[in-house]
Design an enzyme around this catalytic site. Structure first.
Site, PDB file in Angstrom:
ATOM      1  CG  ASP A   7     133.612 110.810  81.117  1.00  0.00           C
ATOM      2  OD1 ASP A   7     133.408 110.814  79.887  1.00  0.00           O
ATOM      3  OD2 ASP A   7     134.166 109.861  81.711  1.00  0.00           O
ATOM      4  CG  ASP A   9     131.462 105.023  78.910  1.00  0.00           C
ATOM      5  OD1 ASP A   9     130.260 104.876  79.161  1.00  0.00           O
ATOM      6  OD2 ASP A   9     131.936 104.933  77.762  1.00  0.00           O
ATOM      7  CG  ASP A  17     140.405  98.700  80.198  1.00  0.00           C
ATOM      8  OD1 ASP A  17     140.175  99.923  80.311  1.00  0.00           O
ATOM      9  OD2 ASP A  17     141.120  98.061  80.995  1.00  0.00           O
ATOM     10  CG  ASN A  51     136.281 111.386  74.062  1.00  0.00           C
ATOM     11  OD1 ASN A  51     135.770 112.444  73.739  1.00  0.00           O
ATOM     12  ND2 ASN A  51     137.558 111.299  74.425  1.00  0.00           N
ATOM     13  CB  SER A  53     136.539 106.305  69.759  1.00  0.00           C
ATOM     14  OG  SER A  53     136.963 105.356  70.721  1.00  0.00           O
TER      15      SER A  53
END
Length: 185
Positions: A7, A9, A17, A51, A53
């Site tokens: 992964d 991050d 966040d 991911n 997004s």
């Protein structure tokens, strides 16, 4: 081919966040670039499944993501590391794609790009969804405590299929453990 899927991050760089939105906000975790270099020097193929997004949400543009990945690649290369493939999901949580973790689509993209099976490879993440994606694709999984890892660690014991996943302080600790194993995998 000995494959390691990371992964991004929270494993390679600091997580946020508020999303990592620029090359300046992409801050490597101590020892992560060196760990990638050690894996490559030991004959492992390293890929990234992440991911992102923030693209769909409009928090950053494709050129920002490309710049972050260029920085990540350059830092790893300084230590002999190479990312064989970087797979990312640009979709939001409501886009119903097949690549957003915890679905295994990013891992399948890596398999196709590298013409290899991820069965038995390692997926290293800092969240339950990273490990779920890896498990769904048949990888071994490990959690790191960096990023969201400490929070995720508390959830492991109640997760039927992930409760036995090994947990490491960071990517460097995982790499040291892996390279000390007799089979090296």
């Amino acid at each position: 081919m000995k494959l390691i899927i990371l992964d991004r991050d929270g494993v390679l760089n600091e997580d946020s966040d508020a999303y990592v939105k620029s090359v300046d906000e992409w801050i490597p975790l101590a020892g992560s670039a060196e760990a990638v270099g050690k894996l490559c020097s030991a004959g492992y193929t390293v890929a990234v499944a992440t991911n992102q997004s923030g693209l769909a949400r409009g928090y950053f543009a494709q050129q920002d993501l490309d710049a972050m990945h260029a920085k990540m690649t350059t830092l790893a290369a300084e230590h002999g590391g190479v990312f064989a493939h970087i797979a990312y999901c640009p979709h939001g949580p409501d886009d119903h794609c097949d690549c957003r973790k915890p679905l295994p689509g990013l891992i399948h993209q890596i398999e196709r790009a590298l013409d290899v099976s991820a069965e038995g490879a390692w997926m290293i993440g800092d969240s339950i969804r990273d490990l779920e994606a890896g498990a769904a694709a048949g990888t071994q999984v490990a959690l790191v405590r960096t990023g969201k890892g400490e929070i995720s660690e508390h959830k492991l014991t109640s997760h039927a299929t992930l409760s036995e996943a090994p947990v490491f302080d960071d990517l460097s600790a995982f790499v040291e453990w892996l390279l000390s194993r007799p089979a090296g995998y």
